[in-house]
Design a protein around this motif. Structure first.
Motif, PDB file in Angstrom:
ATOM      1  N   ALA A  79      -5.650   5.674   2.053  1.00  0.00           N
ATOM      2  CA  ALA A  79      -6.562   4.821   2.816  1.00  0.00           C
ATOM      3  C   ALA A  79      -5.816   3.919   3.805  1.00  0.00           C
ATOM      4  N   LEU A  80      -4.497   3.887   3.715  1.00  0.00           N
ATOM      5  CA  LEU A  80      -3.703   3.076   4.642  1.00  0.00           C
ATOM      6  C   LEU A  80      -3.492   3.852   5.938  1.00  0.00           C
ATOM      7  N   GLU A  81      -3.845   3.221   7.040  1.00  0.00           N
ATOM      8  CA  GLU A  81      -3.603   3.848   8.342  1.00  0.00           C
ATOM      9  C   GLU A  81      -2.603   3.008   9.111  1.00  0.00           C
ATOM     10  N   GLY A  82      -1.882   3.648  10.010  1.00  0.00           N
ATOM     11  CA  GLY A  82      -0.912   2.944  10.829  1.00  0.00           C
ATOM     12  C   GLY A  82       0.501   3.177  10.346  1.00  0.00           C
ATOM     13  N   LYS A  83       1.414   2.411  10.927  1.00  0.00           N
ATOM     14  CA  LYS A  83       2.841   2.573  10.648  1.00  0.00           C
ATOM     15  C   LYS A  83       3.370   1.321   9.960  1.00  0.00           C
ATOM     16  N   CYS A 118       0.817  -1.217   0.000  1.00  0.00           N
ATOM     17  CA  CYS A 118       0.000   0.000   0.000  1.00  0.00           C
ATOM     18  C   CYS A 118       0.848   1.264   0.000  1.00  0.00           C
ATOM     19  N   ALA A 119       2.151   1.103   0.063  1.00  0.00           N
ATOM     20  CA  ALA A 119       3.055   2.253   0.079  1.00  0.00           C
ATOM     21  C   ALA A 119       4.160   2.079  -0.956  1.00  0.00           C
ATOM     22  N   TYR A 120       3.867   1.309  -1.992  1.00  0.00           N
ATOM     23  CA  TYR A 120       4.880   0.998  -3.000  1.00  0.00           C
ATOM     24  C   TYR A 120       4.989   2.064  -4.075  1.00  0.00           C
ATOM     25  N   SER A 121       3.846   2.514  -4.609  1.00  0.00           N
ATOM     26  CA  SER A 121       3.868   3.453  -5.722  1.00  0.00           C
ATOM     27  C   SER A 121       2.516   4.138  -5.849  1.00  0.00           C
ATOM     28  N   ALA A 122       2.538   5.428  -6.121  1.00  0.00           N
ATOM     29  CA  ALA A 122       1.288   6.159  -6.343  1.00  0.00           C
ATOM     30  C   ALA A 122       0.609   5.693  -7.626  1.00  0.00           C
ATOM     31  N   ASP A 123       1.353   5.030  -8.504  1.00  0.00           N
ATOM     32  CA  ASP A 123       0.783   4.527  -9.757  1.00  0.00           C
ATOM     33  C   ASP A 123       0.174   3.140  -9.614  1.00  0.00           C
ATOM     34  N   TRP A 124       0.440   2.469  -8.500  1.00  0.00           N
ATOM     35  CA  TRP A 124      -0.024   1.095  -8.362  1.00  0.00           C
ATOM     36  C   TRP A 124      -1.522   0.998  -8.065  1.00  0.00           C
ATOM     37  N   GLY A 155      -3.645  -0.910   8.540  1.00  0.00           N
ATOM     38  CA  GLY A 155      -4.966  -1.378   8.130  1.00  0.00           C
ATOM     39  C   GLY A 155      -5.499  -0.476   7.036  1.00  0.00           C
ATOM     40  N   CYS A 156      -6.430  -0.996   6.288  1.00  0.00           N
ATOM     41  CA  CYS A 156      -7.055  -0.244   5.199  1.00  0.00           C
ATOM     42  C   CYS A 156      -8.377   0.331   5.686  1.00  0.00           C
ATOM     43  N   ARG A 157      -8.515   1.641   5.541  1.00  0.00           N
ATOM     44  CA  ARG A 157      -9.740   2.308   5.970  1.00  0.00           C
ATOM     45  C   ARG A 157     -10.945   1.920   5.115  1.00  0.00           C
ATOM     46  N   ILE A 158     -10.700   1.411   3.907  1.00  0.00           N
ATOM     47  CA  ILE A 158     -11.801   1.064   3.000  1.00  0.00           C
ATOM     48  C   ILE A 158     -11.708  -0.406   2.580  1.00  0.00           C
ATOM     49  N   TYR A 159     -11.246  -1.248   3.472  1.00  0.00           N
ATOM     50  CA  TYR A 159     -10.964  -2.647   3.138  1.00  0.00           C
ATOM     51  C   TYR A 159     -12.102  -3.313   2.352  1.00  0.00           C
ATOM     52  N   ALA A 160     -13.328  -3.154   2.765  1.00  0.00           N
ATOM     53  CA  ALA A 160     -14.457  -3.810   2.093  1.00  0.00           C
ATOM     54  C   ALA A 160     -14.692  -3.265   0.685  1.00  0.00           C
ATOM     55  N   ALA A 161     -14.255  -2.045   0.414  1.00  0.00           N
ATOM     56  CA  ALA A 161     -14.479  -1.413  -0.892  1.00  0.00           C
ATOM     57  C   ALA A 161     -13.185  -1.231  -1.681  1.00  0.00           C
ATOM     58  N   ARG A 162     -12.090  -1.837  -1.235  1.00  0.00           N
ATOM     59  CA  ARG A 162     -10.791  -1.609  -1.872  1.00  0.00           C
ATOM     60  C   ARG A 162     -10.811  -2.041  -3.346  1.00  0.00           C
ATOM     61  N   PRO A 163      -9.963  -1.421  -4.173  1.00  0.00           N
ATOM     62  CA  PRO A 163      -9.930  -1.730  -5.603  1.00  0.00           C
ATOM     63  C   PRO A 163      -9.457  -3.160  -5.895  1.00  0.00           C
ATOM     64  N   GLU A 182     -18.690   0.267  -8.051  1.00  0.00           N
ATOM     65  CA  GLU A 182     -17.620  -0.084  -7.104  1.00  0.00           C
ATOM     66  C   GLU A 182     -16.798   1.146  -6.742  1.00  0.00           C
ATOM     67  N   ILE A 183     -16.504   1.972  -7.707  1.00  0.00           N
ATOM     68  CA  ILE A 183     -15.733   3.203  -7.434  1.00  0.00           C
ATOM     69  C   ILE A 183     -16.552   4.146  -6.563  1.00  0.00           C
ATOM     70  N   ASP A 184     -17.853   4.190  -6.777  1.00  0.00           N
ATOM     71  CA  ASP A 184     -18.724   5.049  -5.969  1.00  0.00           C
ATOM     72  C   ASP A 184     -18.740   4.644  -4.501  1.00  0.00           C
ATOM     73  N   ARG A 185     -18.424   3.391  -4.186  1.00  0.00           N
ATOM     74  CA  ARG A 185     -18.379   2.923  -2.790  1.00  0.00           C
ATOM     75  C   ARG A 185     -17.149   3.449  -2.054  1.00  0.00           C
ATOM     76  N   ILE A 186     -16.148   3.910  -2.791  1.00  0.00           N
ATOM     77  CA  ILE A 186     -14.919   4.428  -2.185  1.00  0.00           C
ATOM     78  C   ILE A 186     -15.129   5.900  -1.848  1.00  0.00           C
ATOM     79  N   PRO A 187     -14.946   6.293  -0.589  1.00  0.00           N
ATOM     80  CA  PRO A 187     -15.124   7.704  -0.231  1.00  0.00           C
ATOM     81  C   PRO A 187     -14.250   8.616  -1.099  1.00  0.00           C
ATOM     82  N   ALA A 188     -14.819   9.714  -1.541  1.00  0.00           N
ATOM     83  CA  ALA A 188     -14.161  10.630  -2.479  1.00  0.00           C
ATOM     84  C   ALA A 188     -12.789  11.094  -1.990  1.00  0.00           C
ATOM     85  N   GLU A 189     -12.611  11.226  -0.686  1.00  0.00           N
ATOM     86  CA  GLU A 189     -11.312  11.714  -0.185  1.00  0.00           C
ATOM     87  C   GLU A 189     -10.178  10.722  -0.434  1.00  0.00           C
TER      88      GLU A 189
END
Length: 111
Positions: free
Chosen positions: A58-62, A17-23, A68-76, A33-40
């Motif tokens: 959407a990744l929280e923690g260190k 989740c921290a590998y690349s902004a293009d990934w 953890g993923c804040r949108i795990y159920a709606a992740r791409p 499915e995209i609509d289920r992901i919060p716009a932020e």
């Protein structure tokens, strides 16, 4: 030599989740499915997940400690298909090997 997936703890890693902004790009997602992901958490060009530097917002923690993923159920789909120990996982873990090693050391020292 292949490592079994049981040796990978995604919630104490987060490298993928921290590998690349293009990934975290949208490719197979339906509009619903995209609509289920919060716009932020969606990038400005609407083509993937919003990232700060290379880390998905959407990744929280260190990394290397607990994440953890804040949108795990709606992740791409790209997030759903990255599996512990697969090529993408290993590539991301290699990039963050120093952080992950430091996190493992901190975690074992705290026990």
């Amino acid at each position: 030599m292949t490592t079994s997936p049981e040796t990978f703890d995604c919630q104490s890693c987060g490298a993928c989740c921290a590998y690349s902004a293009d990934w975290p790009r949208f490719s197979l997602e339906t509009d619903a499915e995209i609509d289920r992901i919060p716009a932020e958490y969606v990038s400005e060009d609407l083509g993937g997940m919003r990232c700060s530097n290379d880390r998905c917002d959407a990744l929280e923690g260190k990394l290397g400690i607990h994440v953890g993923c804040r949108i795990y159920a709606a992740r791409p789909h790209v997030c759903r298909t990255c599996m512990p120990g697969d090529d993408e996982c290993l590539m991301a873990r290699h990039r963050h090997r120093d952080i992950l090693a430091a996190g493992a050391f901190q975690h074992s020292s705290a026990e």
